[in-house]
Write a protein that holds these residues in place. Structure first.
Motif, short mmCIF file in Angstrom:
data_model
loop_
_atom_site.label_atom_id
_atom_site.label_comp_id
_atom_site.label_asym_id
_atom_site.label_seq_id
_atom_site.Cartn_x
_atom_site.Cartn_y
_atom_site.Cartn_z
N GLY A 1 0.80 -1.22 0.00
CA GLY A 1 0.00 0.00 0.00
C GLY A 1 0.82 1.27 0.00
O GLY A 1 0.29 2.36 0.24
N LEU A 2 2.12 1.16 -0.27
CA LEU A 2 3.00 2.32 -0.32
C LEU A 2 3.37 2.64 -1.76
O LEU A 2 3.18 1.84 -2.67
CB LEU A 2 4.27 2.06 0.50
N LYS A 3 3.92 3.84 -1.97
CA LYS A 3 4.38 4.25 -3.29
C LYS A 3 5.85 3.90 -3.46
O LYS A 3 6.63 4.01 -2.51
CB LYS A 3 4.16 5.75 -3.50
N ALA A 4 6.21 3.48 -4.66
CA ALA A 4 7.59 3.10 -4.96
C ALA A 4 8.21 4.13 -5.88
O ALA A 4 7.62 4.51 -6.89
CB ALA A 4 7.63 1.72 -5.61
N LYS A 5 9.43 4.57 -5.53
CA LYS A 5 10.13 5.56 -6.35
C LYS A 5 11.56 5.09 -6.58
O LYS A 5 12.46 5.38 -5.79
CB LYS A 5 10.12 6.94 -5.68
N PRO A 6 11.82 4.38 -7.67
CA PRO A 6 13.20 4.01 -8.01
C PRO A 6 14.01 5.24 -8.40
O PRO A 6 13.50 6.16 -9.04
CB PRO A 6 13.03 3.06 -9.21
N LYS A 7 15.28 5.24 -8.01
CA LYS A 7 16.19 6.34 -8.32
C LYS A 7 17.28 5.84 -9.25
O LYS A 7 17.99 4.89 -8.93
CB LYS A 7 16.79 6.90 -7.03
N PHE A 8 17.42 6.51 -10.40
CA PHE A 8 18.38 6.07 -11.41
C PHE A 8 19.44 7.14 -11.66
O PHE A 8 19.16 8.34 -11.60
CB PHE A 8 17.66 5.79 -12.74
N ALA A 9 20.63 6.67 -11.99
CA ALA A 9 21.71 7.53 -12.47
C ALA A 9 22.01 7.13 -13.90
O ALA A 9 21.71 6.01 -14.33
CB ALA A 9 22.96 7.39 -11.59
N VAL A 10 22.64 8.03 -14.64
CA VAL A 10 22.91 7.76 -16.04
C VAL A 10 24.20 6.96 -16.23
O VAL A 10 24.46 6.44 -17.30
CB VAL A 10 22.99 9.08 -16.84
N MET B 1 12.95 8.87 -9.91
CA MET B 1 13.86 9.94 -9.49
C MET B 1 15.14 9.84 -10.31
O MET B 1 15.70 8.76 -10.46
CB MET B 1 14.18 9.83 -8.00
N ILE B 2 15.58 10.97 -10.87
CA ILE B 2 16.81 11.01 -11.64
C ILE B 2 17.90 11.66 -10.80
O ILE B 2 17.77 12.82 -10.38
CB ILE B 2 16.63 11.78 -12.96
N ASP B 3 18.97 10.92 -10.55
CA ASP B 3 20.11 11.42 -9.77
C ASP B 3 20.75 12.60 -10.49
O ASP B 3 20.88 12.61 -11.71
CB ASP B 3 21.13 10.30 -9.59
N SER B 4 21.16 13.60 -9.73
CA SER B 4 21.74 14.80 -10.33
C SER B 4 23.15 14.56 -10.86
O SER B 4 23.60 15.27 -11.77
CB SER B 4 21.77 15.94 -9.30
N ASP B 5 23.87 13.58 -10.31
CA ASP B 5 25.25 13.34 -10.74
C ASP B 5 25.33 13.09 -12.24
O ASP B 5 24.63 12.24 -12.79
CB ASP B 5 25.85 12.15 -9.99
N ASP B 6 26.20 13.85 -12.89
CA ASP B 6 26.48 13.72 -14.32
C ASP B 6 25.29 14.07 -15.21
O ASP B 6 25.32 13.83 -16.41
CB ASP B 6 26.96 12.30 -14.67
N VAL B 7 24.22 14.65 -14.62
CA VAL B 7 23.06 15.06 -15.42
C VAL B 7 22.73 16.53 -15.16
O VAL B 7 22.68 17.34 -16.08
CB VAL B 7 21.83 14.18 -15.12
N CYS B 8 22.48 16.88 -13.90
CA CYS B 8 22.03 18.24 -13.61
C CYS B 8 22.54 18.75 -12.26
O CYS B 8 21.87 19.55 -11.61
CB CYS B 8 20.51 18.31 -13.65
N LYS B 9 23.71 18.30 -11.86
CA LYS B 9 24.23 18.73 -10.57
C LYS B 9 24.69 20.18 -10.59
O LYS B 9 24.58 20.89 -9.60
CB LYS B 9 25.40 17.82 -10.15
N HIS B 10 25.24 20.63 -11.74
CA HIS B 10 25.73 22.00 -11.86
C HIS B 10 25.03 22.69 -13.01
O HIS B 10 24.91 22.13 -14.11
CB HIS B 10 27.24 22.01 -12.08
N ALA B 11 24.56 23.92 -12.77
CA ALA B 11 23.77 24.63 -13.77
C ALA B 11 24.56 24.92 -15.04
O ALA B 11 23.98 25.03 -16.12
CB ALA B 11 23.24 25.93 -13.17
N ASP B 12 25.88 25.06 -14.93
CA ASP B 12 26.67 25.40 -16.10
C ASP B 12 27.10 24.17 -16.90
O ASP B 12 27.78 24.30 -17.92
CB ASP B 12 27.91 26.21 -15.70
N SER B 13 26.71 22.98 -16.47
CA SER B 13 27.05 21.76 -17.22
C SER B 13 25.87 20.80 -17.27
O SER B 13 26.04 19.58 -17.23
CB SER B 13 28.26 21.07 -16.58
N LEU B 14 24.67 21.34 -17.36
CA LEU B 14 23.47 20.52 -17.45
C LEU B 14 23.46 19.71 -18.74
O LEU B 14 23.80 20.23 -19.81
CB LEU B 14 22.22 21.40 -17.40
#
Length: 304
Positions: free
Chosen positions: A143-152, A218-231
């Motif tokens: 009865g709970l919600k599932a949220k897998p978190k992925f990195a690229v 959920m999309i991990d910020s590492d190597d995707v969107c961690k820094h605004a100048d290298s999104l």
């Protein structure tokens, strides 16, 4: 009526800023990491002053595992009073080592305390895909919600062989300088393990999780969107294009990153931010979309 109002700020009808529970434009915030008493006070202040802007609360880094059960239950109760769901954060991977039954017990404990969502950090779990899907179904059956978190970034050994690539279109690319930065930021990674970028594999696994009943990815910020100048706009566009805005949430580590997402995808994008960024993000979602993040920050502080 041209719009509706949240206290001092308003949204036009075309912005589709609905009341909670929201399917789009979800703001999930990280819980403050202070002492128990100060954390409780900060959360209470946020719920009372900005509760209508907060959709979810996440206990990051397994912080709930260090807290007394009555304290967690009180936090969950206060959050629910403001229609805020509560997520475990990525802690399940620390329990898998205790055996197959440990995860089921963890799910039951989370349900008993009052958690609404269990996050599964796929990269840290290091389990076969079918096991991951079984865990998603187990969470849903409770009865709970599932949220897998992925990195690229994936371990190269996880990439399917040529004859088994029925879903992906992985093409090996030349190493980038950010690969070294990624590995340097992950000291727990085994030396000699080669990590490669494969957004198609991420999407294929995310799609299977959604088919198994996962509520959001959920999309991990590492190597995707961690820094605004290298999104990595290319990766973000492909993920949203395949999975949709409603089913994806991105980690936004700073106001500039949040601003980029709102400018590019509008107020409907789902973001995970620090608790200190909630008001600034809500300003970005509203009529201040045309301003820079600096002017938005200034206006929000002034209004507070």
């Amino acid at each position: 009526m041209s719009g509706y109002y949240y206290g001092w700020k308003s949204f036009d009808e075309y912005e589709d800023r609905a009341e909670k529970p929201r399917r789009f434009g979800v703001t999930e915030m990280r819980s403050p990491h202070y002492t128990l008493s100060s954390s409780h006070n900060v959360l209470e202040d946020i719920f009372e002053s900005m509760g209508q802007f907060v959709d979810g609360l996440k206990f990051s880094g397994g912080s709930h595992s260090l807290m007394p059960k009555p304290f967690i239950e009180e936090v969950v109760k206060r959050a629910h009073q403001h229609d805020v769901y509560v997520s475990t954060g990525d802690w399940a991977e620390h329990l898998i080592r205790n055996g197959p039954s440990a995860f089921k017990e963890y799910v039951e404990d989370c349900k008993q305390v009052g958690f609404d969502t269990i996050e599964l950090n796929v990269g840290s779990l290091e389990i076969p895909e079918e096991t991951l899907l079984r865990y998603v179904r187990l969470v849903k059956s409770a009865g709970l919600k599932a949220k897998p978190k992925f990195a690229v970034m994936f371990n190269k050994s996880d990439i399917p062989s040529d004859r088994d690539r029925a879903f992906g279109a992985y093409v090996a690319r030349a190493p980038r300088s950010t690969d070294k930065l990624f590995l340097a930021s992950k000291p727990e990674i085994e030396v000699g393990v080669e990590y490669v970028e494969d957004v198609d594999l991420l999407i294929r696994r995310a799609e299977r999780c959604l088919e198994a009943g996962a509520d959001m990815i959920m999309i991990d910020s590492d190597d995707v969107c961690k820094h605004a100048d290298s999104l990595r706009a290319d990766i973000i566009a492909k993920v949203i294009g395949r999975l949709g805005l409603e089913k994806t949430m991105f980690e936004a580590t700073n106001p500039r990153t949040s601003e980029w997402f709102i400018r590019r995808y509008g107020p409907k994008v789902n973001l995970f931010v620090d608790h200190s960024q909630v008001m600034d993000l809500e300003c970005l979602r509203g009529r201040n979309l045309g301003k820079s993040h600096r002017s938005v920050l200034s206006s929000s502080y002034f209004l507070l």
